[in-house]
Design an enzyme around this catalytic site. Sequence first.
Site, PDB file in Angstrom:
ATOM      1  N   CYS A 154      27.002 -24.889   7.415  1.00  0.00           N
ATOM      2  CA  CYS A 154      27.250 -25.165   8.833  1.00  0.00           C
ATOM      3  C   CYS A 154      28.246 -24.218   9.484  1.00  0.00           C
ATOM      4  O   CYS A 154      28.007 -23.709  10.572  1.00  0.00           O
ATOM      5  CB  CYS A 154      27.777 -26.589   9.015  1.00  0.00           C
ATOM      6  SG  CYS A 154      26.625 -27.898   8.583  1.00  0.00           S
ATOM      7  N   GLU A1250      21.241 -22.743  18.534  1.00  0.00           N
ATOM      8  CA  GLU A1250      20.200 -21.858  18.032  1.00  0.00           C
ATOM      9  C   GLU A1250      20.291 -20.401  18.506  1.00  0.00           C
ATOM     10  O   GLU A1250      20.002 -19.485  17.736  1.00  0.00           O
ATOM     11  CB  GLU A1250      18.822 -22.417  18.426  1.00  0.00           C
ATOM     12  CG  GLU A1250      18.492 -23.720  17.735  1.00  0.00           C
ATOM     13  CD  GLU A1250      17.101 -24.219  18.081  1.00  0.00           C
ATOM     14  OE1 GLU A1250      16.249 -24.250  17.198  1.00  0.00           O
ATOM     15  OE2 GLU A1250      16.893 -24.561  19.253  1.00  0.00           O
TER      16      GLU A1250
END
Length: 1318
Positions: A154, A1250
């Site tokens: 992450c 994204e």
Amino acid sequence: MSAGMPGNTLCFFINGKKVTEHHVDPETMLLSYLRERLALTGTKYGCGGGGCGACTVMVSRYRPETKSIFHHSANACLLPLCQLHGAAITTVEGIGSTKTRIHPVQERIAKAHGSQCGFCTPGMVMSIYTLLRNKPQPSMDDITQALAGNLCRCTGYRPILDGFKTFCEESRCCQTNGDANCCLNGVKNGTETDAVKPQLFNKDEFLPLDPTQELIFPPELILMAESEPARTLSFVGEGTSWVCPSSLEELLGLKARNPDAPLVIGNTNVGPNMKFKGVRHPLIISPTRVTELFQFSQTPNGVWVGAGCSLSELRSDLEKLYLQLPEEKTEVLRVLCQQLGIVGSQQIRNVASLGGHIMSAFPNSDLNTVLAAGNCLLSVVSEGGRREIPINQDFFVGLGKTALKPEEIILSLFIPFSRKGEFVRAFRQAPRKESAFPTLTAGMRVFFCEGSRLVQDVSVYYGGIGPTIVSAGRTCGVIVNRRWDEETLNRAYDVLLEEADLPPSAPGGKVEFRRSLTLSFLFKFHLEVMHKLREMNVIQDEPQEELQPLPKNIQPSLQEFEAVPKGQSQQDPVGRPIMHRSALSQATGEAVYCDDLPHTQGELFMSLVTSSRAYAKITGLDVSAAMQLPGVVDVITAKDIPGKKVRTLMGYDEELLAEDKVLCIGQMICAVVADSRSHAKRGAAAVKISYEDLPDPIFTMEEAIEKSSYFEPRRVIEQGDVSSAFASVDRVYEGEIRLGGQEHFYMETQSMLVVPVGEEKEFNVYVSSQWLSYTQAAVAETLGIPSNRINCIVKRLGGGFGGKVTKPAILASITAVAAWKTNRPVRCILERGDDMLITGGRHPTLGKYKVGFMNDGRIVAVDFQFFINAGCTVDESVVVIEKMVLHMDNIYNIPNLRGRGSACKTNLPSNTSFRGFGVPQCLLIVENMLTDVAAVLGHPAHQVREINMYKGPSVTHYKLTFSAENLHRCWDECKLRCEYETRRRAVEEFNQQHRWRKRGIAIIPVKYGMAFAEGFCNEGKALVHIYKDGSVLVSHAGTEMGQGIHTKIQQVASRELQVPSSKIYISETSTSSVANTCPTAASFGSEANGMAVKIACEILYKKMEPLRKKYPKGSWESWANAAFYEKISLSAMGHYRGPDTHMDWEKMEGMPYSYFTFGACCSEVELDCLTGDSRTVRTDLVGDIGRSMNPSVDIGQIEGAFMQGMGLYTRGPSQYKIPAVCDVPLQFNIYQLQDSDNPHAIYSSKGLGEPFLSLGSSVFFAIKDAVAAARSESGLVGPFVLNSPATPDKICLACSCPLTQKVPTAQPGSFKPWALNI
């Protein structure tokens, strides 16, 4: 844990509490014991093989001989419970808790924003905690080494390093505050500029580290170690017995009677083989109490080291020894220390034994080549006596086999001291710099006649070019008795190429690369020795450039973000860098994930049985053997499904369980349910399936194209007249590029627990899913019951990245069938390997283009063809193709543009959505086209990009209008911040001065469309309750997976209700609270659901308006309480309709996106042309993220996306390795574009999870730039092919240095490749 026959008592401590076990199954690992027996679920199951570090714990032992306590980190998934007698185990729960006191390690990773999904956080905490127990003031090198075995998917690691860096003695500057203006950059602390720059965190608020407050080692264990008589420990389980002998004599007797029984000390080889390969051992011998195996003794000629010593201890002992010896004696010792620092991770080295490593006989061992080249000896012993064996090519007789007799064991290893005039070196190349098995290793030694360059003796060993390590004896024969010079070296090359000959189809592939490495390593050895001889004045001539390692020191980085407006209330948290609301509970291990839910009475575990054939009829399914095994309850097949047996998506059906035919390896056929995880797995292995292969399976995109095997519809967009435009340009160029796939590698594998409620066919489905309503509908249809009987629930996900949108629905449906049939709770947690096999990943892509352009760089026409390998079912592949053709313009205004996209239907596991959803593949193809145009023209690539950019008010190729202003602002600011022109010149200067190391620099832009193109997915929903005491409960449709959606929702509610965040609690996501949810994906979840919460809170705030007027001096709590008595409902549903996006594919126009997120990124890399290794030296990224709702969360998302993108473009599928701490750019600067407004989203923010993944391609193009510089040395100029991922083998071969050119290339089609390039 299975109870076997009575054995000895096992006594150890966990978190200061004594644990006594009388019946221990030898196959029980500490991890399962902690999680299932003691409910200590903070220690996570990530991979089960010691590869991710999520299960890291601290092991402490007392050593009577030195009267000292020794702490080390270890992977609980590989630590047999039987081995813990006398040990004290500390888990993340044992060092701190939010209920009592958090530990400084836990606090710093949380408050430095180093925890996003949080699944890896406990392992990170325990690695650093163990380090600090041994070294309270570590160096930065110590920190990075301790974290080398801990993976995070992450964060991008930067905030983790920044948080832990505050423990370092040398790190005392303002940079450790996360300050954008660091004193290292010439800005002094306390200046006016410093005062106005916001910080991500303030280290002065951290708790101090106080070593006196740690758990003490249990005195009972000290007493036990000093007084307990030596005794044999033995334990018996269902299929394996465990014996821990107390003496060497007993050990030899056991081995004589049980010659096939393995010896286990670290369990880093035997354990994974039993777990993943199904290897069974009736008896395991653990000689951890045999003192002779752990002795260390020095002689005048060398040192004897016990075979039981751990690799970490051995390194420590050798480092102490060589500091006491004359340098000329330490050649072998120093090289061994170097290699011992890179074998596995810190956790692995702490337990893996020297003898175990040697006996594993890995052909690519990091140590065995050095031991062989260094003339080391083994002392082996059996009941028949003792003998000494040299480690050489005769000792390793086959893959995993040695010349030892079955009854013999290695007692110790002799490492000789080197002599004057003797030099030893080791080399390796691996897919990742740390914690990765090497592709090729080498150990080399040369001994010169005194004061001469005449070679008296030489030894060269390679690992990775055969089933065993290989002695290059003939090559050595060419070198010995000759002068150490280039003439001798060139003779050696020719012989080495013959001697290290690998057939083109050799196992492991990369044949040309491996053969090139054998030459490169020999050249490096030659050059290093030449420099040593020059230092010693043995030679006078100046050698070629000295080969320096790639840089590795992490530099201070900047994170600049916009301050909140002046006058904003201090209580208003929006726009501030608020810590992730679950960060502390994630750091303490208290955060609950799906598999952390308590086991209930009668619960079963489900293990899946998958196809071993790619394309075949199922002719038989025999479950009888499985049903006879202990603990197995049932086997679930397609015939057991009471409702719909398929899931329909995009008009195509996908079977839940294959019935008549399989379409790929890994397709699910049936499932075994049993009373435990191990019993279910054993039962699944016992299911027998017979097949009849079907003809002509399709694996590659080329095969699919040839056979027109596609999923429909295929998509086309065209603007202008592309065909005619090609006739009017100065030049036309055609090219192509391939991109490999990518594994999601979310730290938490697919997880679900289905619990029958027992009344009216109700089920609670706890599932790690990004789209609960889709899973709810799938389970309902599968069981043939209404959706209102299915409640899907998720508290948080341990990462998702698109891999948990559609896939969990099928897995949960099968699990629900098992719960339906047995009427018992059923849990299914996929093993890492099964998860990667079953669920697919990012689509491999083939991009072709024909581009027409003018001599000044203006692109007039482009014809793109995009092909993706969809796999055997459609999943979301058609939507991925649509997004690719919608983004094929990136930021470029190309008047004549055509794009055609096709999803190829193949016999591979179905690929699915992945962060970026096709855009990262598309933009790499587009930017590669631009790079090729620049190469053809001989122009700088950034100039070709600039001349073709959209400018001012613009229209996309699908007729969507937008402003390009922020696009140019990002680009210009990035060039300014990264000092592009200056550094471009510095790179060119560096390349002129270095032949074998090259640098490259590239700047890449992105324009990313936000929102779902399918308008119905853009909804947000929320339910907000205000209770009488003033506390607020918020439920919404989004799922928390590390992106901070719950944190932002809390900030929204706090602002709108004008109450402190502490008053607001975010409930778990549940379909019974909020129905008909949309997927949390497309970087739109926080925006849509934030708006829904805002709407609900506005309704409630308005409802309380009369009370505020009636009681103007009242408090929030009093108004909430009064509302109850005034009969005012303080519950509100918020619904955000979202943008009405659409796309008309017939007209090739529409509004598929609400707005665009822009960014630009510059990366600089340095690469080793001889091995293909590279290092990202610096990255500067400017992102247009509007008005950030939470800069700490958003910057973390940008960094994590960039690192994931860098992994996509530079990591290969072989020995799949996601980026680790060692891959972080040495300087990683993030800048938020200032004063950017976005009227289309909540509080003028922008979606960003994204878009910035694609900017990882800046590393790819920087590598390509460096490769171009290397190629120019060989006279090669112009465009060249470098496919993605740019792995070391591709980089090395693309550099085409003289050594690589010596290796003959096998022609495609003349051999059967070891693996398919899909």
